[in-house]
Design a protein around this motif. Structure first.
Motif, PDB file in Angstrom:
ATOM      1  N   ALA A  61      23.375 -11.226  -7.934  1.00 45.38           N
ATOM      2  CA  ALA A  61      24.232 -12.120  -7.157  1.00 45.38           C
ATOM      3  C   ALA A  61      25.251 -11.330  -6.348  1.00 45.38           C
ATOM      4  O   ALA A  61      25.493 -11.636  -5.163  1.00 45.38           O
ATOM      5  N   PHE A  62      25.844 -10.311  -6.939  1.00 40.76           N
ATOM      6  CA  PHE A  62      26.837  -9.491  -6.230  1.00 40.76           C
ATOM      7  C   PHE A  62      26.200  -8.746  -5.067  1.00 40.76           C
ATOM      8  O   PHE A  62      26.734  -8.731  -3.951  1.00 40.76           O
ATOM      9  N   VAL A  63      25.063  -8.114  -5.316  1.00 36.69           N
ATOM     10  CA  VAL A  63      24.399  -7.347  -4.258  1.00 36.69           C
ATOM     11  C   VAL A  63      23.977  -8.250  -3.109  1.00 36.69           C
ATOM     12  O   VAL A  63      24.247  -7.956  -1.934  1.00 36.69           O
ATOM     13  N   LEU A  64      23.323  -9.366  -3.422  1.00 35.14           N
ATOM     14  CA  LEU A  64      22.818 -10.228  -2.363  1.00 35.14           C
ATOM     15  C   LEU A  64      23.936 -10.858  -1.541  1.00 35.14           C
ATOM     16  O   LEU A  64      23.867 -10.893  -0.305  1.00 35.14           O
ATOM     17  N   HIS A  65      24.993 -11.331  -2.224  1.00 29.71           N
ATOM     18  CA  HIS A  65      26.050 -12.009  -1.472  1.00 29.71           C
ATOM     19  C   HIS A  65      27.040 -11.039  -0.842  1.00 29.71           C
ATOM     20  O   HIS A  65      27.301 -11.085   0.361  1.00 29.71           O
ATOM     21  N   ASP A  66      27.592 -10.123  -1.629  1.00 28.26           N
ATOM     22  CA  ASP A  66      28.664  -9.270  -1.128  1.00 28.26           C
ATOM     23  C   ASP A  66      28.174  -8.127  -0.245  1.00 28.26           C
ATOM     24  O   ASP A  66      28.923  -7.632   0.596  1.00 28.26           O
ATOM     25  N   MET A  67      26.923  -7.712  -0.430  1.00 31.31           N
ATOM     26  CA  MET A  67      26.408  -6.600   0.369  1.00 31.31           C
ATOM     27  C   MET A  67      25.464  -7.043   1.485  1.00 31.31           C
ATOM     28  O   MET A  67      25.345  -6.346   2.493  1.00 31.31           O
ATOM     29  N   PHE A  68      24.792  -8.191   1.289  1.00 35.59           N
ATOM     30  CA  PHE A  68      23.801  -8.626   2.280  1.00 35.59           C
ATOM     31  C   PHE A  68      24.031 -10.045   2.794  1.00 35.59           C
ATOM     32  O   PHE A  68      23.213 -10.573   3.539  1.00 35.59           O
ATOM     33  N   ALA A  69      25.140 -10.653   2.405  1.00 31.44           N
ATOM     34  CA  ALA A  69      25.548 -11.967   2.913  1.00 31.44           C
ATOM     35  C   ALA A  69      24.481 -13.041   2.753  1.00 31.44           C
ATOM     36  O   ALA A  69      24.346 -13.931   3.593  1.00 31.44           O
ATOM     37  N   VAL A  70      23.728 -12.980   1.661  1.00 33.25           N
ATOM     38  CA  VAL A  70      22.744 -14.026   1.376  1.00 33.25           C
ATOM     39  C   VAL A  70      23.490 -15.254   0.867  1.00 33.25           C
ATOM     40  O   VAL A  70      24.334 -15.151  -0.018  1.00 33.25           O
ATOM     41  N   PRO A  71      23.203 -16.444   1.401  1.00 24.73           N
ATOM     42  CA  PRO A  71      23.910 -17.671   0.981  1.00 24.73           C
ATOM     43  C   PRO A  71      23.701 -17.963  -0.506  1.00 24.73           C
ATOM     44  O   PRO A  71      22.666 -17.620  -1.082  1.00 24.73           O
ATOM     45  N   PHE A  72      24.686 -18.626  -1.095  1.00 23.88           N
ATOM     46  CA  PHE A  72      24.624 -18.910  -2.531  1.00 23.88           C
ATOM     47  C   PHE A  72      23.474 -19.836  -2.909  1.00 23.88           C
ATOM     48  O   PHE A  72      22.932 -19.718  -4.009  1.00 23.88           O
ATOM     49  N   HIS A  73      23.087 -20.734  -2.001  1.00 23.17           N
ATOM     50  CA  HIS A  73      21.986 -21.628  -2.375  1.00 23.17           C
ATOM     51  C   HIS A  73      20.677 -20.848  -2.501  1.00 23.17           C
ATOM     52  O   HIS A  73      19.821 -21.176  -3.331  1.00 23.17           O
ATOM     53  N   GLU A  74      20.515 -19.776  -1.710  1.00 22.70           N
ATOM     54  CA  GLU A  74      19.322 -18.946  -1.827  1.00 22.70           C
ATOM     55  C   GLU A  74      19.381 -18.082  -3.081  1.00 22.70           C
ATOM     56  O   GLU A  74      18.367 -17.883  -3.764  1.00 22.70           O
ATOM     57  N   ILE A  75      20.570 -17.580  -3.399  1.00 20.24           N
ATOM     58  CA  ILE A  75      20.737 -16.789  -4.625  1.00 20.24           C
ATOM     59  C   ILE A  75      20.471 -17.665  -5.843  1.00 20.24           C
ATOM     60  O   ILE A  75      19.809 -17.248  -6.802  1.00 20.24           O
ATOM     61  N   GLY A  76      20.988 -18.871  -5.815  1.00 17.25           N
ATOM     62  CA  GLY A  76      20.747 -19.802  -6.911  1.00 17.25           C
ATOM     63  C   GLY A  76      19.275 -20.089  -7.093  1.00 17.25           C
ATOM     64  O   GLY A  76      18.788 -20.214  -8.227  1.00 17.25           O
TER      65      GLY A  76
END
Length: 289
Positions: free
Chosen positions: A127-142
């Motif tokens: 979650a940290f890598v995808l959101h904070d480093m690659f700006a992937v939206p939370f709904h996709e991470i979820g």
């Protein structure tokens, strides 16, 4: 370069570097990242692409899921997980860098982040890598984690707090170096009591050897090992290992003996990571000061 008549290969190649970056930051290994990206390509070729509205998003999800499964597998089998972070490391003198060393220093800072990420659970790290480093939206991470967007946001927030806390605890400033110097002096002098004063009672020592990884827990055991090890050291100097202050030692014949990195928290060493594998040490182009 992957080529095919459908244009799928071109679409994949356009995303390859980003996907490799995601996998590497989640897993901390270039080799594993390459394997994950290749597996993502194979899955794409088996997929009915007519149903994929966003190839980039689909590939990110697949790479995220494969990386998460691999990371969880490592945690469930610690005998193979330890030492993964040593597959790539940068060692350089711990002094003011020359102009031509600036790029290497930037790379070492990136490696230091991987050390920090090791403190996170698999879900937190992803979650940290995808959101904070690659700006992937939370709904996709979820979607990757099998959780809601709100839950993914909470996981990423918890991971961010841990990263900030661990980064502060790493203490790469003057105090960190003073503690490392005190440890080195005590080890070289065989001073058991001085070693105990700088070691946290629950210190963890991880040693990467040619035969595998050995883990030792507890200040008494670590101090005893440090005293026995000190007799073989003929030369040493302060270094940065993956951006973390430590030191490197050599034998009397000039061959590398070890390279060591330390984690310091509140004036005591909480973790020590040592490489003594000759094959890995041989790639380090550094001599005693």
């Amino acid at each position: 370069m992957i080529e095919d008549s459908s244009g799928l290969g071109e679409a994949f190649e356009a995303q390859r570097d980003r996907l490799r970056g995601v996998a590497y930051r989640v897993l901390g290994s270039h080799a594993d990242a390459e394997d994950v990206v290749q597996e993502a390509w194979l899955r794409l070729t088996r997929q009915d692409t007519a149903g994929i509205g966003n190839v980039a998003g689909w590939l990110t999800t697949v790479v995220g899921r494969i990386s998460l499964d691999l990371l969880r597998s490592r945690r469930n089998h610690p005998e193979t997980a330890y030492g993964q972070g040593f597959s790539d490391f940068v060692v350089m003198p711990d002094d003011e860098p020359e102009p031509d060393e600036q790029v290497a220093l930037a790379d070492s800072i990136g490696f230091a982040m991987l050390v920090v990420l090791d403190s996170l659970s698999p879900s937190e790290r992803l979650a940290f890598v995808l959101h904070d480093m690659f700006a992937v939206p939370f709904h996709e991470i979820g979607h990757i984690l099998g959780k809601s967007a709100d839950a993914a946001k909470m996981i990423a927030s918890r991971a961010r707090r841990k990263v900030q806390s661990t980064d502060r605890a790493a203490g790469s400033g003057r105090e960190h170096r003073e503690v490392v110097r005190a440890f080195r002096a005590a080890a070289l002098g065989g001073d058991f009591e001085a070693l105990l004063r700088v070691l946290d009672p629950n210190v963890k020592l991880t040693v990467d050897t040619a035969d595998g990884v050995v883990v030792t827990l507890g200040a008494t055991e670590v101090a005893a090992g440090a005293r026995m090890f000190s007799g073989a050291v003929a030369g040493h100097r302060a270094v940065l290992l993956n951006g973390v202050p430590g030191h490197m030692s050599w034998r009397a014949d000039g061959t590398p003996l070890s390279v060591i990195a330390f984690t310091v928290d509140e004036g005591r060493i909480t973790a020590i990571r040592i490489v003594v594998d000759p094959a890995k040490l041989a790639s380090i182009r550094l001599s005693p000061a």
